[in-house]
Design a protein around this motif. Sequence first.
Motif, PDB file in Angstrom:
ATOM      1  N   VAL A   1      -4.970  -9.848  23.974  1.00  0.00           N
ATOM      2  CA  VAL A   1      -4.263  -9.259  22.828  1.00  0.00           C
ATOM      3  C   VAL A   1      -4.622  -7.785  22.675  1.00  0.00           C
ATOM      4  O   VAL A   1      -5.661  -7.322  23.142  1.00  0.00           O
ATOM      5  CB  VAL A   1      -4.616  -9.991  21.510  1.00  0.00           C
ATOM      6  N   LEU A   2      -3.721  -7.077  22.003  1.00  0.00           N
ATOM      7  CA  LEU A   2      -3.956  -5.684  21.638  1.00  0.00           C
ATOM      8  C   LEU A   2      -4.337  -5.679  20.161  1.00  0.00           C
ATOM      9  O   LEU A   2      -3.623  -6.261  19.343  1.00  0.00           O
ATOM     10  CB  LEU A   2      -2.677  -4.874  21.879  1.00  0.00           C
ATOM     11  N   ALA A   3      -5.480  -5.073  19.828  1.00  0.00           N
ATOM     12  CA  ALA A   3      -5.954  -5.113  18.443  1.00  0.00           C
ATOM     13  C   ALA A   3      -6.299  -3.722  17.937  1.00  0.00           C
ATOM     14  O   ALA A   3      -6.741  -2.861  18.693  1.00  0.00           O
ATOM     15  CB  ALA A   3      -7.173  -6.026  18.329  1.00  0.00           C
ATOM     16  N   VAL A   4      -6.059  -3.519  16.635  1.00  0.00           N
ATOM     17  CA  VAL A   4      -6.343  -2.232  15.994  1.00  0.00           C
ATOM     18  C   VAL A   4      -7.178  -2.489  14.744  1.00  0.00           C
ATOM     19  O   VAL A   4      -7.270  -3.631  14.284  1.00  0.00           O
ATOM     20  CB  VAL A   4      -5.032  -1.494  15.616  1.00  0.00           C
ATOM     21  N   PRO A   5      -7.777  -1.451  14.151  1.00  0.00           N
ATOM     22  CA  PRO A   5      -8.549  -1.675  12.929  1.00  0.00           C
ATOM     23  C   PRO A   5      -7.685  -2.328  11.842  1.00  0.00           C
ATOM     24  O   PRO A   5      -6.525  -1.995  11.678  1.00  0.00           O
ATOM     25  CB  PRO A   5      -8.972  -0.268  12.512  1.00  0.00           C
ATOM     26  N   ASN A   6      -8.293  -3.237  11.123  1.00  0.00           N
ATOM     27  CA  ASN A   6      -7.606  -3.972  10.075  1.00  0.00           C
ATOM     28  C   ASN A   6      -7.004  -3.062   9.005  1.00  0.00           C
ATOM     29  O   ASN A   6      -5.955  -3.356   8.443  1.00  0.00           O
ATOM     30  CB  ASN A   6      -8.635  -4.920   9.446  1.00  0.00           C
ATOM     31  N   PHE A   7      -7.669  -1.933   8.759  1.00  0.00           N
ATOM     32  CA  PHE A   7      -7.181  -1.049   7.679  1.00  0.00           C
ATOM     33  C   PHE A   7      -5.966  -0.229   8.087  1.00  0.00           C
ATOM     34  O   PHE A   7      -5.400   0.474   7.255  1.00  0.00           O
ATOM     35  CB  PHE A   7      -8.319  -0.147   7.155  1.00  0.00           C
ATOM     36  N   TRP A   8      -5.546  -0.324   9.314  1.00  0.00           N
ATOM     37  CA  TRP A   8      -4.273   0.299   9.709  1.00  0.00           C
ATOM     38  C   TRP A   8      -3.149  -0.569   9.148  1.00  0.00           C
ATOM     39  O   TRP A   8      -2.449  -1.261   9.889  1.00  0.00           O
ATOM     40  CB  TRP A   8      -4.136   0.396  11.233  1.00  0.00           C
ATOM     41  N   VAL A   9      -2.961  -0.528   7.850  1.00  0.00           N
ATOM     42  CA  VAL A   9      -2.023  -1.449   7.196  1.00  0.00           C
ATOM     43  C   VAL A   9      -0.574  -1.127   7.547  1.00  0.00           C
ATOM     44  O   VAL A   9       0.319  -1.933   7.295  1.00  0.00           O
ATOM     45  CB  VAL A   9      -2.214  -1.427   5.658  1.00  0.00           C
TER      46      VAL A   9
ATOM     47  N   ILE B   1       4.403  -3.666  17.926  1.00  0.00           N
ATOM     48  CA  ILE B   1       4.191  -2.727  19.033  1.00  0.00           C
ATOM     49  C   ILE B   1       4.982  -1.433  18.777  1.00  0.00           C
ATOM     50  O   ILE B   1       4.582  -0.355  19.204  1.00  0.00           O
ATOM     51  CB  ILE B   1       4.534  -3.401  20.390  1.00  0.00           C
ATOM     52  N   ASP B   2       6.083  -1.545  18.033  1.00  0.00           N
ATOM     53  CA  ASP B   2       6.843  -0.346  17.652  1.00  0.00           C
ATOM     54  C   ASP B   2       5.996   0.569  16.768  1.00  0.00           C
ATOM     55  O   ASP B   2       5.994   1.784  16.932  1.00  0.00           O
ATOM     56  CB  ASP B   2       8.120  -0.718  16.887  1.00  0.00           C
ATOM     57  N   ASP B   3       5.292  -0.058  15.795  1.00  0.00           N
ATOM     58  CA  ASP B   3       4.380   0.726  14.945  1.00  0.00           C
ATOM     59  C   ASP B   3       3.326   1.410  15.808  1.00  0.00           C
ATOM     60  O   ASP B   3       3.000   2.576  15.623  1.00  0.00           O
ATOM     61  CB  ASP B   3       3.655  -0.186  13.950  1.00  0.00           C
ATOM     62  N   PHE B   4       2.767   0.626  16.732  1.00  0.00           N
ATOM     63  CA  PHE B   4       1.708   1.143  17.592  1.00  0.00           C
ATOM     64  C   PHE B   4       2.197   2.359  18.381  1.00  0.00           C
ATOM     65  O   PHE B   4       1.510   3.368  18.477  1.00  0.00           O
ATOM     66  CB  PHE B   4       1.239   0.039  18.543  1.00  0.00           C
ATOM     67  N   ASP B   5       3.403   2.242  18.899  1.00  0.00           N
ATOM     68  CA  ASP B   5       4.014   3.336  19.659  1.00  0.00           C
ATOM     69  C   ASP B   5       4.124   4.590  18.787  1.00  0.00           C
ATOM     70  O   ASP B   5       3.723   5.684  19.191  1.00  0.00           O
ATOM     71  CB  ASP B   5       5.395   2.873  20.144  1.00  0.00           C
ATOM     72  N   ALA B   6       4.655   4.404  17.562  1.00  0.00           N
ATOM     73  CA  ALA B   6       4.849   5.548  16.663  1.00  0.00           C
ATOM     74  C   ALA B   6       3.504   6.189  16.312  1.00  0.00           C
ATOM     75  O   ALA B   6       3.370   7.415  16.292  1.00  0.00           O
ATOM     76  CB  ALA B   6       5.581   5.095  15.408  1.00  0.00           C
ATOM     77  N   VAL B   7       2.503   5.348  16.046  1.00  0.00           N
ATOM     78  CA  VAL B   7       1.174   5.869  15.694  1.00  0.00           C
ATOM     79  C   VAL B   7       0.563   6.609  16.888  1.00  0.00           C
ATOM     80  O   VAL B   7      -0.064   7.658  16.729  1.00  0.00           O
ATOM     81  CB  VAL B   7       0.253   4.719  15.218  1.00  0.00           C
TER      82      VAL B   7
ATOM     83  N   HIS C   1     -13.556  -6.544  12.144  1.00  0.00           N
ATOM     84  CA  HIS C   1     -12.532  -5.919  11.292  1.00  0.00           C
ATOM     85  C   HIS C   1     -11.348  -5.397  12.095  1.00  0.00           C
ATOM     86  O   HIS C   1     -10.868  -4.295  11.880  1.00  0.00           O
ATOM     87  CB  HIS C   1     -13.142  -4.791  10.447  1.00  0.00           C
ATOM     88  N   LEU C   2     -10.927  -6.227  13.045  1.00  0.00           N
ATOM     89  CA  LEU C   2      -9.768  -5.861  13.865  1.00  0.00           C
ATOM     90  C   LEU C   2      -8.655  -6.874  13.645  1.00  0.00           C
ATOM     91  O   LEU C   2      -8.908  -8.013  13.276  1.00  0.00           O
ATOM     92  CB  LEU C   2     -10.155  -5.852  15.348  1.00  0.00           C
ATOM     93  N   LYS C   3      -7.423  -6.424  13.880  1.00  0.00           N
ATOM     94  CA  LYS C   3      -6.295  -7.363  13.809  1.00  0.00           C
ATOM     95  C   LYS C   3      -5.409  -7.223  15.040  1.00  0.00           C
ATOM     96  O   LYS C   3      -5.294  -6.145  15.630  1.00  0.00           O
ATOM     97  CB  LYS C   3      -5.485  -7.126  12.538  1.00  0.00           C
ATOM     98  N   VAL C   4      -4.785  -8.330  15.390  1.00  0.00           N
ATOM     99  CA  VAL C   4      -3.911  -8.369  16.564  1.00  0.00           C
ATOM    100  C   VAL C   4      -2.538  -7.849  16.169  1.00  0.00           C
ATOM    101  O   VAL C   4      -2.041  -8.158  15.093  1.00  0.00           O
ATOM    102  CB  VAL C   4      -3.779  -9.825  17.069  1.00  0.00           C
ATOM    103  N   ILE C   5      -1.929  -7.042  17.029  1.00  0.00           N
ATOM    104  CA  ILE C   5      -0.568  -6.596  16.730  1.00  0.00           C
ATOM    105  C   ILE C   5       0.422  -7.184  17.734  1.00  0.00           C
ATOM    106  O   ILE C   5       0.051  -7.611  18.816  1.00  0.00           O
ATOM    107  CB  ILE C   5      -0.458  -5.056  16.694  1.00  0.00           C
ATOM    108  N   GLY C   6       1.675  -7.202  17.316  1.00  0.00           N
ATOM    109  CA  GLY C   6       2.728  -7.794  18.141  1.00  0.00           C
ATOM    110  C   GLY C   6       2.836  -9.277  17.865  1.00  0.00           C
ATOM    111  O   GLY C   6       1.865  -9.927  17.470  1.00  0.00           O
ATOM    112  N   GLU C   7       4.038  -9.812  18.059  1.00  0.00           N
ATOM    113  CA  GLU C   7       4.237 -11.228  17.754  1.00  0.00           C
ATOM    114  C   GLU C   7       3.701 -12.125  18.856  1.00  0.00           C
ATOM    115  O   GLU C   7       3.233 -13.228  18.608  1.00  0.00           O
ATOM    116  CB  GLU C   7       5.725 -11.507  17.522  1.00  0.00           C
ATOM    117  N   GLU C   8       3.794 -11.638  20.075  1.00  0.00           N
ATOM    118  CA  GLU C   8       3.338 -12.414  21.225  1.00  0.00           C
ATOM    119  C   GLU C   8       2.132 -11.716  21.839  1.00  0.00           C
ATOM    120  O   GLU C   8       2.068 -10.490  21.870  1.00  0.00           O
ATOM    121  CB  GLU C   8       4.445 -12.479  22.275  1.00  0.00           C
TER     122      GLU C   8
END
Lengths: 247, 383
Positions: free
Chosen positions: A102-110, A115-121, A190-197
Amino acid sequence: MEKLKLAIPSKGRLMDLTIDWFARQGIEINTSKISREYSAKISGTTNIEILLISASEIPKELATGRIDLGVTGQDLVREKIPSWREILIELKLLNFGKADLVLAVPNFWVDVDSIDDFDAVAINFRRKNGFRLRIATKYHNLMRSYLRRMGVADYQLIDSQGATEGAIHSDRADAIADITSSGKTLEANHLKVIGEEPVLRSQATLYLSHVTKWPLSKYQTLKQLTGMMSMNDEKIRVLQDTKFREF
Amino acid sequence: MSSKVRNPDLQLDFYNNIGQVKLREKIAALLRVFEEAGALELHLPALLDSNVLIDLYGEDIRNRAYTATDTFGSKKILRPDFTVPIVQLHIATKKKEAKYSYSGSVWRSQPHESKKPSEYHQVGFEYFHEIEAWKADAQVFELFYRSLKGIELHTDLGDMGIIRAIVKCLDISDTKRRLLLRHLWRPARFKQLLSQLSTGDSITDPKAMLFRAVANEKAEDYIKENGPIMGKRSIDEIIARSKDLMRAESKKPISKSAVLLIEKIQTLQSSLVDAPKNLTEFFHLGSEIVEVCDNLARRIQSMTELGVNVNELNFVANLTRTSLEYYDGFIFISSVKGASFLPPVAQGGRYDALTSILGKGKKIPAVGGIIRPEILSFLNGDA
């Protein structure tokens, strides 16, 4: 007579589960630890040689044809042997050792869920910081092909062979990509997984290598073994192709 | 030793060597033409600094180029093209106008089953200029056109400036515009973004809580609840992007008619001389498009004056050099007629976006191109 070489993981839970799995198929693998060397054999047979090899080294051994069969994770095979489809067959999915890459980012990146959000960020990150957003991982090939497929370009991979979850906290990375089975380690960091799959769903798998020739006797041993595992011959039929057959 | 001499591979190498001699002659002839056009010949290293390339092209460069690491852990990339070292060298000279030529191997990693060569030659010409862009474009094109005289070519010309101008004119939020512009070089991703932005379903449910917090001016609390804060992104940054997202949400999606126009321009193909006329139907979108089209017309005029038979050239609006980012204006690709199995014999274009990044924001207009001499040898039956 040439022996059929079967490699199983050399330590830990993966080794125990593999031995258990073979036992359920009626194939008894006896391991003994003499000094620091492991050895194993299947009771009652002499034409199968069992090798204990680190799970992360089994993919390369399969790819070079030094072993005929091997149990290891799909994640390791896909990462280490990008062209695995041409030389290996997934003989049996073993239904244990399940984990997702999985790809994970800090939880506070609310503001980041997809993955679209990730791309924009990532685009903003590069403009603001003057370098590309850093992803710590040991799965370089898998992540590069996944992110290319997803159209994400503004990132760089930071090699991390262990304790990857801590890479953000120590400012070595901004995001991580790693294998997780329960997600508990990610949560604790304090990480969360992004993307649905997930990037990849992986499990322990019995692989067959067809990079080398198969003499008839070895092929018959294999048939005997797959018969014990109550598999149909469909998957090993490829070995009858003249390309592989030596008989 | 004696067994080595009898090695049949050596015999093969001997024939290969004759091919190499012929190839050298082709390369020398091209370099002479470039020298007459005022180029200074450069000799450039094959091993490039991997940090510079990765920062420019992203990790994806590792899928396309060969990487090398020495025992001390220093990482290099075997040059996939000459552009980056030439731009770096040019910037270091602090000159304004300059023409450079070069020749040598480039290395590209190819997919496992691909038959494309992973090592081949390029002979190139690059022009860093102060004159108007369309003039420089025409001069460089004419030079390549002249260098390949006698070969029946199919040549497509394009201009990334057109699609860029249209995106700039669209009535959308800056966030969405930046996103679209960033992915101009990735046709699949661009198409997907466009359809997403036109249906307006880009924001998924997980954002509902966030938007409520932003609306109640509680965004900072909401972020801290999800803490701890770590890494390079700040709370302010996240709030700013959240507000952007909310604004983008309230802004109406890209209209169906605009999407149709973008799709139309992406499929636009005609003879080069008809292209300016065909673009007039997009003029109502904004003045940027009129400007790009004027430049195109001037470029064609200038090419005609230099003796190029523009009637045999094609215009393909969405022509992109998909393998490389930063080609952001005029583009050309020439292939040998009736030999679709060969890669293009020549290609080139404008890369002001690349020079601007390597020049730390400074504007350094540049246009250039390459010829693959192996294809010339092949056509002569030398290979």
